[in-house]
Design a protein around this motif. Structure first.
Motif, short mmCIF file in Angstrom:
data_model
loop_
_atom_site.label_atom_id
_atom_site.label_comp_id
_atom_site.label_asym_id
_atom_site.label_seq_id
_atom_site.Cartn_x
_atom_site.Cartn_y
_atom_site.Cartn_z
N ARG A 48 0.83 -1.20 0.00
CA ARG A 48 0.00 0.00 0.00
C ARG A 48 0.88 1.26 0.00
O ARG A 48 0.57 2.24 -0.68
CB ARG A 48 -0.92 0.01 1.23
CG ARG A 48 -1.82 -1.20 1.40
CD ARG A 48 -2.90 -1.28 0.32
NE ARG A 48 -2.42 -1.88 -0.92
CZ ARG A 48 -2.23 -3.18 -1.13
NH1 ARG A 48 -2.45 -4.06 -0.14
NH2 ARG A 48 -1.82 -3.64 -2.29
N MET A 49 1.96 1.25 0.77
CA MET A 49 2.88 2.39 0.78
C MET A 49 3.54 2.57 -0.58
O MET A 49 3.68 3.70 -1.08
CB MET A 49 3.95 2.20 1.85
CG MET A 49 3.45 2.12 3.27
SD MET A 49 4.85 1.74 4.38
CE MET A 49 3.97 1.33 5.88
N THR A 50 3.97 1.46 -1.19
CA THR A 50 4.58 1.52 -2.51
C THR A 50 3.61 2.12 -3.52
O THR A 50 3.99 2.97 -4.34
CB THR A 50 5.01 0.12 -2.96
OG1 THR A 50 5.97 -0.41 -2.04
CG2 THR A 50 5.63 0.15 -4.35
N GLU A 51 2.36 1.70 -3.47
CA GLU A 51 1.36 2.23 -4.40
C GLU A 51 1.14 3.72 -4.22
O GLU A 51 0.91 4.45 -5.21
CB GLU A 51 0.04 1.46 -4.23
CG GLU A 51 0.13 0.02 -4.72
CD GLU A 51 -0.97 -0.87 -4.17
OE1 GLU A 51 -1.00 -2.06 -4.54
OE2 GLU A 51 -1.78 -0.39 -3.35
N SER A 52 1.25 4.20 -2.98
CA SER A 52 1.15 5.64 -2.74
C SER A 52 2.28 6.38 -3.45
O SER A 52 2.07 7.43 -4.07
CB SER A 52 1.21 5.94 -1.23
OG SER A 52 0.11 5.39 -0.56
N GLY A 53 3.49 5.82 -3.36
CA GLY A 53 4.62 6.42 -4.04
C GLY A 53 4.46 6.39 -5.55
O GLY A 53 4.78 7.38 -6.24
N MET A 54 3.96 5.27 -6.08
CA MET A 54 3.81 5.16 -7.52
C MET A 54 2.75 6.13 -8.04
O MET A 54 2.92 6.75 -9.11
CB MET A 54 3.46 3.73 -7.91
CG MET A 54 3.58 3.45 -9.39
SD MET A 54 5.28 3.63 -10.01
CE MET A 54 6.01 2.07 -9.48
N ALA A 55 1.66 6.29 -7.30
CA ALA A 55 0.62 7.22 -7.72
C ALA A 55 1.16 8.65 -7.74
O ALA A 55 0.89 9.42 -8.68
CB ALA A 55 -0.58 7.13 -6.78
N ALA A 56 1.93 9.01 -6.73
CA ALA A 56 2.52 10.36 -6.68
C ALA A 56 3.52 10.55 -7.81
O ALA A 56 3.60 11.64 -8.42
CB ALA A 56 3.19 10.58 -5.33
N ALA A 57 4.28 9.51 -8.11
CA ALA A 57 5.26 9.61 -9.20
C ALA A 57 4.56 9.79 -10.54
O ALA A 57 4.98 10.62 -11.37
CB ALA A 57 6.15 8.36 -9.21
#
Length: 398
Positions: free
Chosen positions: A177-186
């Motif tokens: 879930r944390m990784t997905e937050s980073g990917m969405a922001a990227a």
């Protein structure tokens, strides 16, 4: 005060250990290792890989470049750390004794470690192929204990680590879930006229804001031609319209990382037909792997199935040949666990609750690279994604 006094005072002041798992989970891991050691005829193990020390004791630190070792036998775990690691050892490690040495005094390592191992038994296993084992230490132990007593443990703990418990999978889900937050922001930060570093900064900010600890690898962001060069990273470089922007990242939750790859096309025009063809092939390779990753089939079997799908691109695109690698708890410089690889010639078989990152990036040399991936769990029905990617290759409109 010196590190010995610091150790005593800190231990006296702490009421409990910081821990990611209850003692019952650590007991389960140690019992599995004890059984494997008995089958291998080993009385004791010397463990020097940070992730394996963490796996058995809970020891956690951001400083993994210094010598640290766990002398282990069933019923006893002795942790050797330099003076600067006294704090993490006392606060986090479940062990019976801490052997401290001065950070600036590496000559203090060998004698107490040899004495400890000597008392643990006759046959002592070392993972002689491990990247963190220092040759000078091995030579010294052979001289002091006798070369015949030192045997290659051949990754005995790695085979145990690659099958995850429910508690470990829960942490991998949190990481996802944390990784997905980073990917969405990227994805949202990609723009023609911006830089690769700006995209990486937004990814890192989002993952830390979501709760990530220090990561085993920092966000990877490359655009255009540089995306065709494997293992390059952001460097303040301009993103131009039409550039594929390749992104790979993984947040850390109690050192567990579920990585993910994604690619976005900068600007309004979107992907070319060739880019779409590569992206569609990646998706088909991924789906093929998920069907192949069932208990009892070999890593080689799955790689062969995936390779057949990749074959039409093999002459024009570079691929590493590793369709998946195990992930779990890990420390810098990599989130790769290293206990298993989905590749040709790998005879090991899938077991339920193994967890793999499937790093599918195909690179056209000198042109660009396209990559998408998921972190997946092996189940009786095939691979189940723990991360949830957007598998569409899209352009960005601003």
């Amino acid at each position: 005060m010196d590190h010995l006094d610091y150790q005593k005072r800190l231990a006296a002041s702490l009421t409990e250990r910081e821990h990611a798992f209850p003692d019952t989970e650590l007991d389960r891991r140690r019992h599995a290792l004890d059984s494997a050691m008995a089958r291998a005829g080993l009385d004791a193990l010397l463990i020097t890989q940070p992730a394996e020390i963490h796996y058995l004791t809970g020891y956690n630190t951001f400083e993994v470049s210094v010598h640290t070792a766990l002398a282990y036998r069933p019923g006893e775990a002795v942790l050797q750390v330099p003076s600067i690691e006294t704090g993490p050892a006392v606060a986090m490690a479940r062990c019976d004794r801490i052997l401290g040495y001065r950070w600036e005094g590496p000559g203090e390592i060998l004698d107490p470690l040899s004495e400890t191992l000597d008392a643990m038994g006759q046959t002592i296993g070392l993972d002689l192929g491990g990247a963190s084992l220092r040759p000078r230490l091995v030579d010294g132990l052979r001289e002091q204990l006798g070369a015949a007593r030192i045997v290659d443990s051949q990754g005995i703990l790695a085979r145990i680590r690659r099958v995850k418990s429910e508690a470990e999978i829960d942490l991998l889900r949190h990481s996802a879930r944390m990784t997905e937050s980073g990917m969405a922001a990227a994805r949202d930060a990609v723009r023609a006229g911006g830089t690769d570093s700006e995209v990486a900064a937004e990814a890192a900010r989002a993952m830390h804001a979501a709760g990530s600890e220090f990561m085993s690898m920092q966000p990877i962001v490359v655009a255009g031609m540089r995306s065709s060069i494997i293992h390059t990273n952001h460097r303040r470089l301009l993103i131009e319209a039409g550039d594929p922007v390749f992104m790979e990242m993984g947040a850390a939750c109690q050192r567990y990382t579920a990585p993910q790859m994604h690619t976005v096309i900068a600007g309004q025009q979107g992907p070319t037909d060739t880019m779409r063809r590569v992206a569609d092939t990646i998706r088909t390779v991924y789906e093929t792997l998920c069907r192949a990753m069932v208990p009892g089939r070999s890593f080689d079997d799955a790689a062969r199935d995936a390779e057949a799908v990749f074959a039409p691109l093999a002459d024009e695109a570079f691929f590493s040949g590793v369709y998946g690698y195990t992930v779990g708890a890990q420390f810098p410089p990599s989130w790769v666990e290293g206990s298993g690889f989905i590749a040709r010639g790998e005879p090991d078989v899938f077991e339920a609750d193994m967890v793999f990152h499937l790093p599918l990036c195909f690179r056209i040399p000198g042109a660009w690279g396209i990559g998408f991936s998921e972190t997946v769990r092996v189940t009786v029905d095939g691979a189940e994604p723990l991360t949830h990617n957007d598998w569409h290759l899209r352009g960005q409109v601003f």
